[in-house]
Design an enzyme around this catalytic site. Structure first.
Site, short mmCIF file in Angstrom:
data_model
loop_
_atom_site.label_atom_id
_atom_site.label_comp_id
_atom_site.label_asym_id
_atom_site.label_seq_id
_atom_site.Cartn_x
_atom_site.Cartn_y
_atom_site.Cartn_z
CG HIS A 37 -1.86 -1.10 1.37
ND1 HIS A 37 -1.74 -2.06 2.36
CD2 HIS A 37 -2.96 -1.43 0.66
CE1 HIS A 37 -2.75 -2.92 2.25
NE2 HIS A 37 -3.50 -2.57 1.23
CB SER A 185 -1.90 -10.26 1.12
OG SER A 185 -3.28 -10.37 1.41
NE ARG A 187 -9.14 -11.76 2.30
CZ ARG A 187 -9.65 -10.94 1.38
NH1 ARG A 187 -8.92 -10.54 0.37
NH2 ARG A 187 -10.91 -10.55 1.47
P1 AMP Z 1 -6.44 -3.88 -0.45
O1 AMP Z 1 -6.28 -3.06 0.80
O2 AMP Z 1 -5.99 -5.28 -0.30
O3 AMP Z 1 -7.81 -3.73 -1.07
O4 AMP Z 1 -5.43 -3.24 -1.51
C1 AMP Z 1 -5.46 -1.88 -1.82
C2 AMP Z 1 -4.55 -1.63 -2.99
O5 AMP Z 1 -3.23 -2.04 -2.66
C3 AMP Z 1 -4.96 -2.42 -4.23
O6 AMP Z 1 -4.73 -1.64 -5.40
C4 AMP Z 1 -4.01 -3.59 -4.18
O7 AMP Z 1 -3.76 -4.19 -5.44
C5 AMP Z 1 -2.76 -2.94 -3.65
N1 AMP Z 1 -1.88 -3.94 -3.06
C6 AMP Z 1 -2.21 -4.92 -2.18
N2 AMP Z 1 -1.15 -5.71 -1.91
C7 AMP Z 1 -0.12 -5.23 -2.66
C8 AMP Z 1 1.24 -5.61 -2.84
N3 AMP Z 1 1.77 -6.65 -2.20
N4 AMP Z 1 2.00 -4.88 -3.70
C9 AMP Z 1 1.48 -3.82 -4.35
N5 AMP Z 1 0.21 -3.40 -4.22
C10 AMP Z 1 -0.59 -4.09 -3.38
#
Ligand code: AMP
Length: 281
Positions: A37, A185, A187
């Site tokens: 993020h 992640s 998760r």
């Molecule tokens: P999320 O909070 O999981 O919905 O992710 C928010 C944003 O961060 C989305 O655009 C994801 O694709 C991006 N994102 C999540 N994990 C990663 C990662 N390991 N590397 C780069 N971007 C990420």
């Protein structure tokens, strides 16, 4: 850094920026922030005058038996992370601020939303496209930043922006990984120590396929076999789907193509993880 929790709070900032001709960068997230993020926020900081990040665990993108209720949260830590990354306004709405009425208006991106992740998680991309549309209308960003980690999500959003003539540049940035290659992640926090060790097999398998492709074996079936073989060396990990797809349409490929993308989802215990790798020429 300022925090906005209501639509009207946020609009006040956005209206002032737009009136002053400031270029707005936007990073939508579900929180429990990590270095993936942060990479998006830092790029937004470099490319735009002002940066908005949002944290919203969007109920409409979760199925009834998914992890909405237990999705990890860390509001205090996330605020500090956003501040350190140079975010100007953090938008953290409640579900009732985003959906004051029971949701009845949805954005559906056909053709790409019901395959792969969408086949396993019916309605997921409808929820994603809907909430991102709402957030784009509220934040009015010039540029929005997404991670390749969620490859299919990026495809859905790019298609939505094009199909609905949204005036926003979608920027996709590389997946940030842990030292052993596991894609960062939120998760990952669900994994026990043993499961976390097992999870490293995902990237090991993708990398093994990439190596094979580099040595000239590029047929999708051969690459899939390699990935399956590496994953099978670990106990306690099940492949949910594994596909080698066209980078634009995400249609499965029977023969090798430049830029083809390996997409994988696995289950480790109760946790579902996804990853992907683009095979360059
Ligand atoms: P999320 O909070 O999981 O919905 O992710 C928010 C944003 O961060 C989305 O655009 C994801 O694709 C991006 N994102 C999540 N994990 C990663 C990662 N390991 N590397 C780069 N971007 C990420």
């Amino acid at each position: 850094m300022q925090t906005a929790t209501t639509v009207s709070d946020l609009r006040r900032h956005v209206d002032a920026w737009r009136a002053a001709g400031e270029r707005i960068g936007f990073v939508p997230t579900m929180g429990f922030l990590h270095a993936g993020h942060v990479s998006l926020m830092q790029r937004a900081r470099q490319e735009c005058d002002v940066v908005v990040a949002s944290i919203f665990v969007n109920p409409t993108q979760f199925g009834p038996n998914e992890d909405f209720d237990r999705y990890p949260r860390d509001d205090a830590g996330d605020r500090a992370t956003c501040e350190a990354a140079g975010v100007d306004v953090l938008f953290i709405p409640t579900a009732s601020a985003m959906y004051p009425d029971s949701p009845s208006v949805f954005v559906i991106v056909e053709g790409i939303s019901d395959i792969l992740e969408g086949a396993v998680r019916p309605g997921h991309y409808r929820g994603v496209a809907t909430v991102v549309t709402k957030l784009f209308h509220l934040v009015k960003p010039h540029k929005a930043f997404f991670g390749q980690k969620d490859y299919q999500q990026c495809s859905v959003i790019k298609r939505m922006v094009k199909g609905l003539d949204m005036d926003v540049d979608v920027v996709v940035l590389p997946t940030v990984r842990e030292r052993d290659g596991l894609a960062m992640s939120s998760r990952n926090s669900y994994l026990s120590t043993d499961e976390r060790h097992t999870a490293a097999a995902i990237y090991r398998a993708l990398s093994a396929a990439e190596q094979l492709a580099k040595t000239g074996t590029r047929q999708p079936e051969a690459l899939k076999n390699k990935i399956q073989a590496v994953v099978r060396e670990e106990k306690g990990i099940e492949i949910d789907y594994l596909e080698i797809a066209d980078p634009e349409s995400l249609a499965p490929l029977a023969s090798a193509q430049d830029g083809m993308v390996l997409l994988i989802a696995v289950r480790i215990g109760r946790t579902r993880l996804i990853d992907n790798l683009v095979i360059q020429r």
